[in-house]
Design a protein around this motif. Structure first.
Motif, PDB file in Angstrom:
ATOM      1  N   TYR A  80      58.268  23.783  34.754  1.00  0.00           N
ATOM      2  CA  TYR A  80      57.473  25.011  34.697  1.00  0.00           C
ATOM      3  C   TYR A  80      56.263  24.848  35.608  1.00  0.00           C
ATOM      4  O   TYR A  80      55.550  23.841  35.537  1.00  0.00           O
ATOM      5  N   TYR A  81      56.063  25.833  36.494  1.00  0.00           N
ATOM      6  CA  TYR A  81      54.917  25.809  37.411  1.00  0.00           C
ATOM      7  C   TYR A  81      54.257  27.189  37.399  1.00  0.00           C
ATOM      8  O   TYR A  81      54.942  28.209  37.439  1.00  0.00           O
ATOM      9  N   ARG A  82      52.949  27.182  37.356  1.00  0.00           N
ATOM     10  CA  ARG A  82      52.198  28.436  37.390  1.00  0.00           C
ATOM     11  C   ARG A  82      50.949  28.233  38.248  1.00  0.00           C
ATOM     12  O   ARG A  82      50.226  27.251  38.078  1.00  0.00           O
ATOM     13  N   SER A  88      49.473  35.605  41.760  1.00  0.00           N
ATOM     14  CA  SER A  88      50.084  34.698  40.791  1.00  0.00           C
ATOM     15  C   SER A  88      51.504  34.367  41.230  1.00  0.00           C
ATOM     16  O   SER A  88      52.243  35.254  41.695  1.00  0.00           O
ATOM     17  N   ILE A 104      54.791  32.112  39.560  1.00  0.00           N
ATOM     18  CA  ILE A 104      55.255  31.364  38.397  1.00  0.00           C
ATOM     19  C   ILE A 104      56.749  31.103  38.554  1.00  0.00           C
ATOM     20  O   ILE A 104      57.508  31.991  38.958  1.00  0.00           O
ATOM     21  N   ARG A 105      57.144  29.902  38.228  1.00  0.00           N
ATOM     22  CA  ARG A 105      58.566  29.560  38.251  1.00  0.00           C
ATOM     23  C   ARG A 105      58.888  28.683  37.052  1.00  0.00           C
ATOM     24  O   ARG A 105      58.218  27.682  36.788  1.00  0.00           O
ATOM     25  N   SER A 106      59.920  29.081  36.333  1.00  0.00           N
ATOM     26  CA  SER A 106      60.417  28.316  35.192  1.00  0.00           C
ATOM     27  C   SER A 106      61.899  28.065  35.418  1.00  0.00           C
ATOM     28  O   SER A 106      62.666  29.008  35.618  1.00  0.00           O
ATOM     29  N   THR A 154      61.571  33.519  37.983  1.00  0.00           N
ATOM     30  CA  THR A 154      60.419  33.500  38.877  1.00  0.00           C
ATOM     31  C   THR A 154      59.690  34.830  38.834  1.00  0.00           C
ATOM     32  O   THR A 154      60.284  35.882  38.563  1.00  0.00           O
ATOM     33  N   SER A 170      49.223  25.120  36.546  1.00  0.00           N
ATOM     34  CA  SER A 170      49.906  24.490  35.418  1.00  0.00           C
ATOM     35  C   SER A 170      51.225  23.918  35.892  1.00  0.00           C
ATOM     36  O   SER A 170      51.911  24.514  36.732  1.00  0.00           O
ATOM     37  N   VAL A 185      53.085  36.276  32.355  1.00  0.00           N
ATOM     38  CA  VAL A 185      53.767  35.003  32.496  1.00  0.00           C
ATOM     39  C   VAL A 185      55.260  35.284  32.647  1.00  0.00           C
ATOM     40  O   VAL A 185      55.784  36.217  32.028  1.00  0.00           O
TER      41      VAL A 185
END
Length: 888
Positions: free
Chosen positions: A403-405, A424, A426-428, A480, A340, A118
């Protein structure tokens, strides 16, 4: 590479959209499962490595609405674990939380979701610590949590130094569920609302699970807890940590800005042995109409009590969506996906901004506090000031986070080999806005120079003038990660009574972090508030292999090897060797050994210069002056920056344990663990710098000395260094007992304890002759390092009733040393959690419960400004709650 990843992702997405249901595992698949700590599927859950599993029921029993509430109570959690406590405007990771296994730091604990990495939070904790924010994962979406309690670098990556927290998402929802929870605290604040919608479908072709979760929590101020409502803790035998930046404040003069005549006119406080006269240079503002309150003048300084104005826990509102699904594509092949999304809003408040000599006033300024007193020795003297900008209000910040996953992949079988690959992304991201109480230093100084703003007579200033010096601030951060991973596992050949099994795989990931305050921060126009700047990225490519060898009928061996190549730190190869031996059916002996390599985080490498305001005791001056300003913790300005010359951390760890299944109802497990780290990366810390190197002008900048008395501290230069090493070892004990009675229900007893035997940190310091010497400090039982934690619980079930009681214990430990070198012992702390659930209604479950049932206050910690070590203990108090769940 990116083009290939995109094509794979598109094909998997198409395959998933083409189906409608989630596949149930068939009987043969159930027989072999993947256990946390290994890529090889096995038929039993107990492998060579110690794994503690926390079920959804265990999470519910803690009463926690977020994961950190449950995980921070684990005995294996140590120093470096943090929740949303202590989140004032000075915090750099507002609203975040994470766990540090074994006390080795959150950045040394690898957090996985369904076995995959993550992205870290965009804002580092305490400026220095990169971490995965556990608050991005709602409890309602969690099926279980596996805590791997030994190093797992060879399996999951070189930075899994202390262990792994693997969060397994729910895949068992069939139908529609509604759940809700409300809670409140006995002492006020932190009221919670949590509502969840769950729905899913399951057929022999696949399964799909959806969740929508809403969470809202009110804030808690230090003022809401009587014992922590003031920074003057002398009433409890603690320190007076009132700020030396008061309101309307104090005047301070510097020798270099005064004429000889002006200097000689200052009052003499003492005469040193060599005849040097030490003069008073700080004076509380007691002139004019607006004066410092008499009760706030301590040691000739105007103080300020910031505690009542600071949030301990910020108010938070989150809405989360999660999807987890699998769909059969063809015989033996299935696609899977996880999505997510979360939006979080957090509000934080801190006391008004403090200035420490940043603002000055010329001697001929018409607003000079001594302008009307020509005979006063300070008349016409250039001055600086220690002052709080109370007149523009307390500091207030909003943090909006996104937040995107997304994970998309395929898995299947080919000639009895299991294969799997996934992409995968992911970006926060987060935007922090300071919208009240933030002064701009340049505007404030210009207003002083022009005479528009009189800081010494705040009641005379117009709102229009105050609006000129106040500003809004913005800080933007993003983290990211994109990765592609692939594994293949199966049996190689027959060996003895079994088969040698193997897993091979690769992983490629790209990480980037951005943390950018606005130009006001970068140009040093904002004082009294911390902000960081860090920008960096890296690629990592890994190849790994794992072998499981049935050496004999009773002895299983595990060999793992992982090669990793960092774009900015070269490469590393980390092995792991483990065994599982069953001399008799009732006893399992297990052990493991491995190495780890942790590259410096992007924050530690690329952090730009940023200010923080640590509380420091100037022990060298205290020995001479006995001045409260030197002998008690006071805020100073420390400048922190990244260090591109850092070297990677290297470590070895081993674990040796035994499990005895004495009967069907009773088992006991004992494990000895040991970690040895070299080149440990650590921010030195303001207090340690002042203690060890207070006379080094490159590290601690002071006013000129007076005789043998060092000048007052102006600035502390702090940074990240490789300090030497750390060694720690200890014992885990886990007991489980089940008792079935006639007519009284079923009881389950559990006991988990972690006892730390040693926690030594090796520092490389410079002696009086300029030589580098190694100094070992035993931190076990010291500040934030209690040597013993345990949890004992009882679960009971009878007919339609379920109840549980859990007791959590943290041992006593020493506080930081005071100015005389003495250490106060912080008391042990015991709390009780309990809940009762009724399942007698059709499809409806109702639960009432309480965390910290007896409302135990956090133990007194004199070194802390508000008398509480909120990284080890919770100030929340009793929190009662009511929950319901309904299945349609």
């Amino acid at each position: 590479m990116k083009k290939g990843i995109t094509l794979i992702a598109s094909s998997v997405s198409f395959a998933l959209l083409g189906g409608a249901n989630l596949a149930n595992a068939n009987e043969s698949e159930v027989e072999r499962i993947e256990v946390t700590g290994s890529h090889i599927k096995r038929s039993d859950l107990e492998g060579p490595s110690p794994v503690q599993t926390i079920s959804a029921g265990d999470l519910a029993a803690t009463g926690s609405t977020d994961l950190i509430g449950a995980l921070q109570k684990l005995p294996v959690a140590g120093a470096g674990t943090f929740s949303t406590q202590g989140n004032s405007s000075d915090d750099t990771a507002n609203g975040g939380s994470s766990v540090a296994l074994r006390g080795l730091g959150a950045s040394s604990t690898l957090v996985l979701i369904n076995g995959r990495r993550v992205a870290v939070s965009p804002f580092a904790k305490d400026i220095e610590t990169s971490f995965v924010d556990l608050n991005t994962i709602p409890v309602s979406s969690v099926k279980r949590i596996d805590v791997l309690k030994d190093g797992a670098s060879a399996t999951y990556g070189s930075d899994a130094v202390a262990g792994v927290i693997n969060i397994i998402l729910r895949d068992d929802i069939d139908g529609f569920e509604v759940a809700g929870k409300i809670s409140d605290t006995a002492d006020g604040g932190a009221e919670e609302e949590n509502f969840t919608l769950l729905w899913g479908s399951s057929t022999d072709k696949g399964h799909h699970n959806f969740s929508l979760d809403y969470f809202k929590r009110g804030d808690v101020f230090y003022a809401d807890r009587d014992y922590a409502s003031t920074a003057d803790q002398r009433f409890r035998g603690g320190n007076n940590a009132l700020s030396s930046s008061g309101f309307p404040g104090s005047i301070e003069v510097v020798r270099s800005q005064l004429t000889d005549e002006q200097w000689d006119a200052l009052p003499v406080t003492r005469v040193e042995d060599d005849g040097t006269k030490v003069r008073q240079t700080i004076f509380a503002d007691v002139w004019g109409n607006d004066k410092c309150p008499e009760n706030m003048i301590i040691g000739d300084i105007c103080r300020y009590d910031y505690a009542p104005h600071m949030t301990l826990i910020p108010s938070t509102e989150r809405i989360s969506f999660n999807y987890n699904g699998v769909q059969e594509i063809m015989d033996g092949v299935e696609g899977f996906a996880e999505f997510s999304a979360q939006h979080t809003s957090t509000f934080i408040q801190g006391a008004a901004s403090p200035s420490f000599t940043e603002l000055t006033m010329a001697g001929d300024n018409p607003n000079h506090p001594l302008a009307a007193l020509p005979d006063h020795f300070l008349h016409g003297v250039d001055i600086s000031m220690r002052r709080r900008t109370v007149d523009i209000g307390n500091r207030k910040k909003d943090v909006d986070s996104e937040y995107y996953r997304a994970v998309m992949g395929m898995r299947g079988e080919f000639k009895e080999w299991d294969w799997e690959f996934a992409y995968s992304a992911i970006r926060s991201s987060a935007v922090e806005k300071g919208f009240d109480g933030f002064p701009n230093k340049l505007r404030a100084q210009a207003a002083i120079d022009s005479g528009e703003w009189n800081p010494f007579e705040p009641s005379q200033n117009s709102q229009a003038v105050l609006d000129k010096i106040e500003t809004t601030t913005t800080r933007y951060g993003a983290s990211t990660m994109q990765s592609f991973d692939a594994t293949i596992s199966g049996e190689l050949f027959e060996f003895g009574d079994g088969y040698v099994a193997a897993a091979f795989g690769l992983e490629h990931r790209y990480e980037k972090i951005e943390d950018n305050p606005d130009n006001q921060y970068l140009n040093n126009e904002i004082f009294g508030t911390e902000a960081t700047q860090a920008n960096g990225d890296r690629d990592n490519t890994a190849l790994f292999a794992e072998f499981n060898v049935p050496a004999t009928e009773n002895l299983e061996l595990q060999f793992a090897l992982r090669y990793e190549d960092y774009s900015d730190f070269g490469n590393t190869t980390d092995p792991k060797v483990a065994f599982r031996w069953t001399p008799i059916d009732e006893v399992v002996v297990r052990g493991s050994w491995g190495t780890a390599f942790r590259a410096p985080s992007l924050v530690q490498l690329h952090l730009g210069k940023t200010d923080e305001s640590p509380s420091v005791i100037d022990r060298e001056r205290c020995k001479i002056t006995a001045d409260p300003l030197d002998c008690e913790p006071f805020e100073y300005t420390a400048e922190v920056a990244g260090n591109k010359n850092l070297q990677p951390e290297e470590s070895t760890n081993y674990n040796l344990g035994v499990i005895w299944q004495a009967s069907d109802n009773f088992s006991i497990g004992i494990d000895y663990w040991n970690y040895d780290q070299d080149n440990l990366i650590k921010k030195i810390g303001a207090q340690e710098l002042v203690d060890c190197c207070g006379d080094n002008p490159n590290l601690v900048i002071r006013n000129p000395s007076t005789g043998s008395t060092p000048g007052r501290i102006l600035l502390i230069n702090d940074t990240f260094v490789n300090i030497g090493g750390r060694k720690t070892d200890g014992i885990d004990i886990d007991l489980e007992y089940k008792l079935e009675t006639q007519g009284m229900g079923e009881f389950k007893f559990g006991y988990n304890v972690t006892y730390v035997m040693s926690f030594d940190e090796e520092l490389v310091e410079t002696d009086a002759n300029g030589n580098s010497v190694s100094v070992v400090k035993d931190e076990n039982g010291e500040y934030q390092h209690p040597d013993l934690r345990w949890n004992a619980r009882v679960d009971w079930a009878l007919d339609d009733w379920i109840a549980n009681v859990s007791v959590n214990y943290i041992n006593s430990y020493n506080d930081l040393a005071d100015s005389s070198g003495n250490k106060f012992e912080i008391d042990s702390w015991t709390t009780i959690d309990t809940s009762v659930t009724y399942v007698g209604y059709e499809k409806l479950t109702v639960t009432v419960g309480a965390s910290n049932l007896t409302n135990e206050e956090a133990p007194f910690a004199p070194s802390e400004s508000m008398g509480v070590d909120n990284k080890t203990h919770s100030i929340l108090g009793r929190q009662a709650y009511l929950k319901f769940a309904y299945k349609f």
